[in-house]
Design an enzyme around this catalytic site. Structure first.
Site, mmCIF file in Angstrom:
data_model
loop_
_atom_site.group_PDB
_atom_site.id
_atom_site.type_symbol
_atom_site.label_atom_id
_atom_site.label_comp_id
_atom_site.label_asym_id
_atom_site.label_seq_id
_atom_site.Cartn_x
_atom_site.Cartn_y
_atom_site.Cartn_z
ATOM 1 N N TYR A 181 -2.948 6.780 10.356
ATOM 2 C CA TYR A 181 -3.607 7.226 9.579
ATOM 3 C C TYR A 181 -3.400 8.915 8.818
ATOM 4 C CZ TYR A 181 -6.846 6.918 5.912
ATOM 5 O OH TYR A 181 -7.691 6.731 4.824
ATOM 6 N N LYS A 192 -1.357 10.052 5.688
ATOM 7 C CA LYS A 192 -1.756 10.780 4.018
ATOM 8 C C LYS A 192 -0.319 12.192 4.300
ATOM 9 C CE LYS A 192 -4.557 7.511 3.499
ATOM 10 N NZ LYS A 192 -4.213 6.729 2.302
ATOM 11 N N ASP A 206 2.618 -7.400 -1.435
ATOM 12 C CA ASP A 206 1.997 -6.546 -0.189
ATOM 13 C C ASP A 206 3.196 -5.269 -0.839
ATOM 14 O OD1 ASP A 206 3.128 -5.433 1.866
ATOM 15 O OD2 ASP A 206 2.808 -6.926 3.150
ATOM 16 N N ASN A 238 -3.352 3.185 -4.879
ATOM 17 C CA ASN A 238 -4.213 3.509 -3.750
ATOM 18 C C ASN A 238 -4.544 2.914 -2.614
ATOM 19 O OD1 ASN A 238 -7.837 3.717 -3.851
ATOM 20 N ND2 ASN A 238 -6.867 1.442 -3.435
HETATM 21 C C1 BGC Z 1 -10.923 7.177 5.804
HETATM 22 C C2 BGC Z 1 -12.162 6.810 5.980
HETATM 23 C C3 BGC Z 1 -13.073 8.693 6.646
HETATM 24 C C4 BGC Z 1 -13.270 10.062 6.168
HETATM 25 C C5 BGC Z 1 -13.487 10.775 6.181
HETATM 26 C C6 BGC Z 1 -10.646 8.284 4.795
HETATM 27 O O1 BGC Z 1 -9.559 8.884 4.918
HETATM 28 O O2 BGC Z 1 -10.625 6.137 5.181
HETATM 29 O O3 BGC Z 1 -12.713 6.400 7.422
HETATM 30 O O4 BGC Z 1 -14.382 8.198 6.914
HETATM 31 O O5 BGC Z 1 -11.549 10.335 5.616
HETATM 32 O O6 BGC Z 1 -13.273 11.604 7.612
#
Ligand code: BGC
Length: 271
Positions: free
Chosen positions: A169, A173, A69, A96
């Protein structure tokens, strides 16, 4: 150094986190096809990672499955020690592994926030630190690679595109971008290259709901000027190039592999 164009990564050793499925599995395949030995990292269930290893071995490559993990420091340290024990050192890390825990901001729990930040961001830090330490311990091996080591951080178009319902998310990123650039700046003098790949919409399990019905797929394609949903091999090919000596002068950059998703397709008309 002798340059084998068919196997540009011959003799090199790679860890690909979260490579039991999806984009990671295809990156593992791509690196192995280019001649690298690949450690297929998985967090829990071993079966999928074993299948990726078996496919690589069946194709004449070399691979092992390694559990960790990546958000847990002791597990990361143990995984790197296992790979170094097996193969002597490490040349390539592909960060990744990543997760999504979607929720509207007003409904998002602190646990949902932490889970995503821990895997997507803390995990990339822990693995990159372990990789950099190993590159420095080993020292140069110009017969294998011009760089001392290579790190690729898999990010997302959501390192620049805000994404309602995915604050954790998108924040993770965006954080990866500055982690990657700072590591690249800090490690360049030691000839460690650090780059990112930011995929757009790639057909994997993580976004199944976005492509599995014809209506959803059509709506998704509307966001992609190039007109097709991406395939994991689109990302794998970019990763193989980025870690090869063909990209030896590339560090601190993000390669967007997104069919033009970043081109503001909403502005194709009007504005
Ligand atoms: C996400 C996907 C999404 C894509 C474009 C990615 O980083 O994991 O779920 O479809 O971005 O929006």
């Amino acid at each position: 150094m002798a340059h084998d164009t068919a196997k540009p990564l011959r003799g090199q050793r790679a860890i690909v986190t979260g490579s039991g499925s999806g984009i990671g599995a295809e990156i593992a395949n791509g690196l192995a096809a280019a001649g690298a030995r690949v450690a297929v990292n998985y967090p829990g269930e071993r079966a999928a990672a074993d299948a990726v290893v078996a496919a690589i071995v069946a194709g004449g490559g070399e691979a092992i499955a390694v559990q960790a993990d990546i958000s847990r420091e002791t597990e990361v340290e143990r995984m790197f020690a296992e790979v170094v024990a097996a193969w002597g050192s490490l040349d390539i890390l592909v960060n990744n592994a990543g997760i999504q825990r979607d929720a509207a901001l007003v409904d998002m729990t602190a646990e949902q926030w932490d889970a995503v930040i821990d895997v997507n961001l803390r995990g990339q830090f822990l693995c990159s630190r372990a990789a950099a330490r190993e590159f420095l311990r080993r020292g140069p091996d110009p017969g294998l690679s011009s760089a001392l080591g290579k790190i690729v951080c898999i990010s997302s178009v959501h390192d620049v595109i805000p994404w309602a319902g995915h604050a954790n998310y998108a924040a993770s990123k965006g954080g990866i971008t500055m982690l990657m650039k700072t590591m690249a700046q800090e490690l360049a003098a030691q000839r460690i290259r650090v780059n990112a790949i930011s995929p757009g919409a790639i057909r994997t399990e993580i976004n199944r709901s976005a492509w599995e019905t014809p209506a959803a797929a059509a709506a998704l394609r509307n966001l992609i000027p190039y007109g097709r949903i991406g395939d994991p091999t689109d990302i794998a090919k970019a990763a193989v190039w980025l870690v090869s000596d063909d990209a030896d002068y590339v560090t601190g950059t993000t390669l967007y592999v997104d069919g033009g998703m970043l081109l503001y397709p909403g502005f194709r008309e009007g504005g």
